[in-house]
Design a protein around this motif. Structure first.
Motif, PDB file in Angstrom:
ATOM      1  N   TYR A 118       0.773  -1.144  -0.189  1.00 14.06           N
ATOM      2  CA  TYR A 118       0.132  -0.336   0.046  1.00 14.06           C
ATOM      3  C   TYR A 118       1.077   1.418  -0.111  1.00 14.06           C
ATOM      4  N   GLU A 119       2.276   1.182   0.298  1.00 10.65           N
ATOM      5  CA  GLU A 119       3.070   2.325   0.551  1.00 10.65           C
ATOM      6  C   GLU A 119       2.819   2.892  -1.101  1.00 10.65           C
ATOM      7  N   PHE A 120       2.503   1.641  -1.456  1.00 12.41           N
ATOM      8  CA  PHE A 120       2.909   2.236  -3.710  1.00 12.41           C
ATOM      9  C   PHE A 120       1.505   2.625  -4.317  1.00 12.41           C
ATOM     10  N   GLY A 121       0.427   2.404  -3.347  1.00 14.30           N
ATOM     11  CA  GLY A 121      -1.020   2.302  -4.305  1.00 14.30           C
ATOM     12  C   GLY A 121      -1.798   1.308  -4.138  1.00 14.30           C
ATOM     13  N   GLY A 123       2.122   6.428  -2.072  1.00 11.81           N
ATOM     14  CA  GLY A 123       1.014   5.362  -1.252  1.00 11.81           C
ATOM     15  C   GLY A 123       0.483   6.123  -0.159  1.00 11.81           C
ATOM     16  N   GLN A 124       1.520   6.476   0.374  1.00 15.65           N
ATOM     17  CA  GLN A 124       1.583   7.023   2.183  1.00 15.65           C
ATOM     18  C   GLN A 124       1.016   8.615   1.607  1.00 15.65           C
ATOM     19  N   LYS A 125       0.703   9.113   1.002  1.00 14.50           N
ATOM     20  CA  LYS A 125       0.198  10.276   1.390  1.00 14.50           C
ATOM     21  C   LYS A 125      -0.914  10.306   1.260  1.00 14.50           C
ATOM     22  N   TYR A 126      -2.044   9.357   1.582  1.00 22.64           N
ATOM     23  CA  TYR A 126      -2.950   9.058   1.402  1.00 22.64           C
ATOM     24  C   TYR A 126      -3.559   8.302   3.442  1.00 22.64           C
ATOM     25  N   PRO A 127      -4.428   8.103   3.637  1.00 24.22           N
ATOM     26  CA  PRO A 127      -4.419   7.584   5.249  1.00 24.22           C
ATOM     27  C   PRO A 127      -5.504   6.439   4.906  1.00 24.22           C
TER      28      PRO A 127
END
Length: 307
Positions: free
Chosen positions: A71-74, A171-175
């Protein structure tokens, strides 16, 4: 379980890469040989008990590197392969904290792994979502790393943390989760000889970025979300550590996360799985087929409560 040093026989010589990528050719003797590092006769008996010996073909490398949860990349299965392009993993530092001989120590990854025996291990990988793969990993036993770090007698658990860098990991830009991602094991699980810190796959190193470069945890009898990727911190503790999924949704993702076809996810059955590349679903094996090796770790435990 047959374990060989890479200087004895690398995985590229056990089964050629061209065979990994050919679903039809990789059958019979080639399949048994490729899985020889992980499947014992007793494991094959466990397979037979499900109604017939299952055929465990190695998943094509293209599938294993383009269908991922990272998820760090989506959050899409194809996102990591696309968004991890150009992800730089050198130099890489792993910080050690907690109940250990030398806490608050930063190790260069090359120094941390220096002179440790490198193994080729082909393991089943079962995702909690109900799909599975068979992947040839290359790496070091986690226990060899932990012994180098010298945990104190009071240490009972080990926690791992993924890199947090939203600039490099979009992906880390999103909670969608509480970042950085964290996972953990009981210390005896971490010390089990099947538990691996992977640094490569399919007979090659380094790991592809979308698969957790440069350092990824592999615990083959547990659901895949326990296999934390891009590790930057190892922390020893005497109490159950915070872990991302089990703390976010404890009713759905337990700390132990042992593969168990008798304990369903609240929203779907875990009795069967879809092996990537196959049409029909197959029965899921207790402890993902590694019961003979690991069931003793949980003697006396209620595996429904401690899911």
């Amino acid at each position: 379980m047959l374990i060989r040093r890479p200087d004895d026989i690398p995985s590229s010589e056990i089964t050629p890469e061209s065979v990994y990528q050919n679903r039809r050719q990789f059958m019979g003797t080639a399949g048994a040989l490729a899985l020889g590092t992980a499947l014992t006769p007793s494991a094959l008996q466990a397979l037979a008990a499900t109604g017939g010996v299952q055929e465990d073909k190695v998943t094509p490398e293209e599938d294993a590197t383009t269908y991922n949860n990272f998820y760090e990349f989506g959050t899409g299965k194809e996102d990591p392969a696309e968004n991890a392009k150009g992800f730089k993993t050198t130099p890489w530092t792993v910080t050690v904290e907690g109940l250990v001989k030398n806490p608050n120590t930063a190790w260069d990854l090359n120094d941390l792994l220096a002179k440790l025996t490198l193994y080729d291990r082909t393991y089943r990988m079962r995702c909690v979502e109900g799909w599975s793969m068979v992947i040839p990993w290359r790496g070091v036993q986690l226990r060899d790393v932990l012994n180098r770090l010298e945990p104190l007698p009071s240490a009972k658990f080990v926690q791992f943390t993924t890199l947090y860098d939203p600039r490099r990991m979009p992906g880390q830009k999103y909670p969608v989760l509480q970042w950085p991602y964290k996972e953990g094991l009981r210390l005896d699980e971490a010390m089990h000889p099947l538990t691996l810190l992977a640094t490569g796959m399919y007979g090659k190193a380094p790991l592809p970025s979308q698969n957790g470069a440069p350092l990824r945890l592999v615990v083959p009898w547990k659901y895949g979300f326990k296999g934390i990727k891009s590790i930057v911190k190892i922390r020893f503790t005497d109490s159950l550590p915070f872990t991302t999924w089990s703390d976010a949704i404890p009713s759905e993702y337990g700390f132990y996360a042992n593969v168990n076809p008798q304990v369903d996810h609240p929203r779907w059955s875990q009795a069967k799985e879809r092996r990537i590349g196959e049409f029909l679903r197959r029965p899921t094996l207790m402890f993902n087929g590694y019961a003979d090796q690991v069931a003793s770790l949980y003697a006396g435990m209620d595996l429904r409560r401690n899911y």
